[in-house]
Motif scaffolding. Sequence first.
Motif, PDB file in Angstrom:
ATOM      1  N   ALA A  90      33.899  35.352  47.845  1.00 26.39           N
ATOM      2  CA  ALA A  90      34.397  35.998  46.623  1.00 26.39           C
ATOM      3  C   ALA A  90      35.171  35.031  45.740  1.00 26.39           C
ATOM      4  O   ALA A  90      35.154  35.142  44.511  1.00 26.39           O
ATOM      5  N   CYS A  91      35.831  34.079  46.338  1.00 30.72           N
ATOM      6  CA  CYS A  91      36.687  33.150  45.598  1.00 30.72           C
ATOM      7  C   CYS A  91      35.914  32.101  44.808  1.00 30.72           C
ATOM      8  O   CYS A  91      36.340  31.698  43.724  1.00 30.72           O
TER       9      CYS A  91
ATOM     10  N   GLU B   8      35.162  32.396  41.043  1.00 33.43           N
ATOM     11  CA  GLU B   8      36.349  32.663  40.236  1.00 33.43           C
ATOM     12  C   GLU B   8      37.067  31.400  39.788  1.00 33.43           C
ATOM     13  O   GLU B   8      37.844  31.431  38.838  1.00 33.43           O
TER      14      GLU B   8
ATOM     15  N   VAL C 285      41.144  37.760  44.144  1.00 28.33           N
ATOM     16  CA  VAL C 285      39.924  38.423  44.626  1.00 28.33           C
ATOM     17  C   VAL C 285      39.741  38.349  46.137  1.00 28.33           C
ATOM     18  O   VAL C 285      38.849  38.983  46.683  1.00 28.33           O
TER      19      VAL C 285
END
Length: 101
Positions: free
Chosen positions: A14-15, A18, A53
């Motif tokens: 997820a990171c 970002e 996140v």
Amino acid sequence: MSTYITADCINCGACEPECPNEAISEGDEIYVIDPELCTECVGFHDHEACQAVCPVECCLPDPNHTEDEKVLLERALRLHPEDEELKKAASANEFASRFRK
């Protein structure tokens, strides 16, 4: 200070998308952050986007890479020389930073 990913990482990824500096990559067992590319999102966000996140909250400030806002902004400007918005915000001292909350 750079951010680092702890061993609690569940390898969800997820990171990675970002990060405005593409400092996060998949390591052998967990995701990792390159401290030479990490700006703790200074210049881009008022928070660390990876940390925001992360479902297990394993993106933490790295005590082994302590840096102040000035150093992080200089790195952001060096990594993004084409970013006119960042340059303008930096010149006006109106850039996003977690240090300014």
